[in-house]
Motif scaffolding. Structure first.
Motif, PDB file in Angstrom:
ATOM      1  N   GLY A   1      -2.017  -4.500  -6.407  1.00 55.85           N
ATOM      2  CA  GLY A   1      -1.254  -4.423  -7.648  1.00 55.85           C
ATOM      3  C   GLY A   1      -1.760  -5.398  -8.691  1.00 55.85           C
TER       4      GLY A   1
ATOM      5  N   GLN B   1      -1.000   4.377  -4.084  1.00 51.57           N
ATOM      6  CA  GLN B   1      -1.670   3.565  -5.089  1.00 51.57           C
ATOM      7  C   GLN B   1      -3.160   3.895  -5.167  1.00 51.57           C
ATOM      8  OE1 GLN B   1       1.631   2.682  -6.060  1.00 51.57           O
ATOM      9  NE2 GLN B   1       0.228   1.338  -7.124  1.00 51.57           N
TER      10      GLN B   1
ATOM     11  N   ARG C   1       3.031   2.297  -8.894  1.00 48.68           N
ATOM     12  CA  ARG C   1       1.826   1.545  -9.201  1.00 48.68           C
ATOM     13  C   ARG C   1       2.012   0.065  -8.934  1.00 48.68           C
ATOM     14  NH1 ARG C   1      -1.797   4.524 -11.603  1.00 48.68           N
ATOM     15  NH2 ARG C   1      -2.955   2.803 -12.455  1.00 48.68           N
TER      16      ARG C   1
ATOM     17  N   SER D   1       4.381  -1.121  -6.714  1.00 51.26           N
ATOM     18  CA  SER D   1       4.934  -1.286  -5.357  1.00 51.26           C
ATOM     19  C   SER D   1       6.136  -2.167  -5.328  1.00 51.26           C
ATOM     20  CB  SER D   1       3.880  -1.817  -4.404  1.00 51.26           C
ATOM     21  OG  SER D   1       2.825  -0.906  -4.305  1.00 51.26           O
TER      22      SER D   1
END
Length: 614
Positions: free
Chosen positions: A332, A363, A612, A614
């Motif tokens: 991330g 992702q 995106r 999380s």
């Protein structure tokens, strides 16, 4: 406590100050020079640099751009010209650590251990390396800290406790954690680490008590959600291992009430219900030390703190390479830094049997799209839907790819299937499915199908600002339900007053209604909030023209053109620069601008944002 309190603490952390770009060349990094912009478009070979100043300046630019691999190579070249330069050594150490090269960073940390400018970094790094090597007494000596900062003191005490655990002294370790003093926000960290340490030591009663305290700490959960969720899963695993299945499931439910549709909790629930044997995530001193840095890194993981968070997480990964939540957070972080290839690398490293594997796969698919591999992304995400058709996150992920590709027909069909999966009794968290379905049909110009879905999204989540903004603007743009639409946009702005896109919608709605003076006020504010957005600057130019500020209008249009607007907008803007806007038709209540001039809305769904990050 809220996240902002920890972020304010960050400003006083010596470790953070050591990481920041400082010194006489800091100003150089604040505004990206032309050579840096050019470097983004052409390949750059660090080996071609043949002077100290060239290497150092280029390294600082790469460092500022978070291109750590290039920065490392350039700092090494700079050191060849000036081997004793402490500034270069400091930055080389930090960039090596943030690039994930922990072993090389440790070597430099040893040589810089007496340098007060980076003392906090070298202490933490050297202590982590000692714990990794099971040299626990050495770690204790390194971790001596008498400074004033609460966050630094907490980190040192928790690392020291795990070192004592590794040295075979769990009771001393627990006593140390129990005696920690500090602000209220300290509780979630103390309780989780005491519980995890007690569980690793086989002290089930203490583990149960401390983990229960952690998961009942709602303020702590808001401040450090990653640590809270670790506590939930640790308690659930403890109870399941002891044969207390219902208590284990009750613990999972506490997590579900905090964050809905969290894939690891869903996977853990299924595992417990299936009677599978549960293992704690933290079982060794090295994993415990990694958990300390994960806890702090996760709590500080906000815009502006990327460097210190990266360093914490990379150090945590060095001690616990298979830690799935560390890898997902690193992914991330790479995404936020616009480095999708790096993000993919982290997501692929998540172990296949991990409960976070599904998140990493979602992702990964989104990042494939970001690298331009659109068909690969579609295939990857469709496979995830086929593997688990009930997981609505997969539909949101694939839907975002289809939206980027402007394939609204496929997007609508996808969300039709998602609505079928939801069934007749949708829940509040399903609003984003209906919202995205509405957007797809609106883009297909099938308003009779779009509007009911916007309304359904609002029925499920009445205060959702994105839906309020989109539906309200759509009504105003179509010259229908004007007052209700305007009220919706105003409400969206009141809910998110610093969102430049929502303020732009309000200003543009006033523009469409012919309320140009009101439009100027809002669009000027939108341009302040999102100074680099071409569409907002274009809109401001339009309204300036309508109120007679034609010189300023031309300036704004030229500015918009320089900010790289969408390809279709370029000829329209050029035409306005050349000819201005046409006269308003007296018969029209709003602007004479064609409906095709409707601005693209900021439609990225919160569901997509959750996937995106999380």
């Amino acid at each position: 406590m809220r996240h902002s309190l920890l972020l304010r603490l960050l400003s006083g952390v010596a470790l953070a100050a050591s990481i920041a770009l400082t010194g006489p060349l800091a100003a150089f990094a604040e505004e990206k020079p032309a050579v840096a912009a050019a470097a983004e478009e052409t390949s750059f070979d660090p080996a071609s640099v043949n002077t100290f100043s060239g290497a150092f300046l280029a390294a600082r630019t790469a460092d500022f751009d978070k291109d750590y691999e290039t920065a490392v190579a350039l700092y090494k070249i700079a050191l060849q010209f000036d081997p004793t330069n402490s500034d270069v050594k400091q930055r080389l150490m930090v960039t090596q650590l943030m690039d994930g090269n922990f072993s090389e960073g440790v070597k430099l940390a040893d040589t810089l251990k007496n340098d007060p400018a980076v003392e906090r970094i070298t202490s933490v790094v050297r202590a982590m390396e000692a714990i990794r090597k099971r040299e626990y007494k050495s770690a204790e000596k390194i971790l001596a800290y008498n400074g004033p900062n609460d966050l630094d003191r907490m980190m040192n005490d928790l690392l020291l406790a795990w070192a004592r655990f590794g040295d075979g002294k769990p009771k001393e370790a627990l006593k140390l954690i129990g005696g920690m003093k500090g602000p209220e926000w300290l509780a979630i960290f103390k309780n989780y680490h005491a519980g995890a340490l007690a569980a690793a030591a086989g002290d089930k009663a203490t583990a149960r008590a401390r983990l229960n305290e952690a998961i009942l700490d709602r303020n702590g959960a808001s401040a450090a959600p990653d640590t809270f969720l670790r506590a939930v899963m640790a308690l659930a695993r403890l109870e399941a291992r002891e044969g207390n299945k219902q208590k284990a499931l009750d613990a999972v439910s506490v997590g579900d009430n905090f964050i809905t549709s969290y894939a690891p909790l869903k996977a853990l629930r299924q595992s417990i219900e299936a009677g599978e044997k549960q293992e704690q995530q933290v079982r060794t001193a090295a994993q415990g030390a990694a958990a300390v840095l994960f806890s702090i890194g996760g709590a500080l993981n906000r815009e502006g703190a990327e460097d210190i968070v990266s360093l914490y997480l990379q150090a945590a990964r060095a001690l616990d390479p298979d830690s799935d939540d560390v890898l997902v957070l690193l992914g991330g972080l790479a995404e936020s830094q616009k480095k999708p290839d790096k993000a993919i690398e982290y997501y692929r490293a998540v172990p296949e049997k991990s409960p976070m594997r599904r998140i990493s796969e979602l992702q990964l698919g989104l990042n494939l799209n970001d690298t331009g591999k659109v068909e690969d992304a579609k295939t990857h995400l469709q496979a995830l839907i086929d593997a688990d058709p009930a997981d609505l996150r997969s539909y949101l992920a694939l839907g975002s790819v289809l939206s980027d590709a402007k394939d609204y027909k496929a997007m609508a069909a996808l969300y039709d299937k998602a609505v079928d999966v939801i069934g007749n009794v949708p829940q509040r968290n399903h609003w984003s499915i209906f919202f995205q379905r509405a957007i797809a049909y609106e883009r297909l110009k099938e308003w009779d199908k779009a509007e009911p879905n916007f309304r359904k999204a609002l029925e499920l989540n009445p205060d959702q600002p994105q839906v309020l903004n989109y539906l309200g603007y759509s009504w105003v743009d179509m010259n229908m339900n004007l007052e209700e639409g305007l009220d919706m946009i105003r409400k969206a702005v009141s809910l998110k007053p610093d969102d430049g896109y929502f303020v732009d919608s309000l200003g543009w709605a006033y523009y469409r209604m012919g309320r140009f003076d009101d439009a100027v006020v809002e669009l000027e504010r939108a341009a302040e909030l999102k100074a680099g957005d071409p569409a907002i600057n274009d809109h401001l130019g339009d309204v300036y023209w309508r109120v007679g500020r034609k010189l300023e209008a031309t300036f704004q249009w030229n500015r918009a053109l320089g900010l790289k607007p969408e390809e279709a907008e370029i000829p329209k803007i050029k035409l306005k620069i050349e000819n201005g806007l046409p006269e308003l038709q007296k018969t029209e209540p709003a602007s004479a601008q064609a409906k095709d001039d409707k601005p693209v809305q900021n439609t990225a769904p919160e569901g997509k944002a959750a996937d995106r990050k999380s």
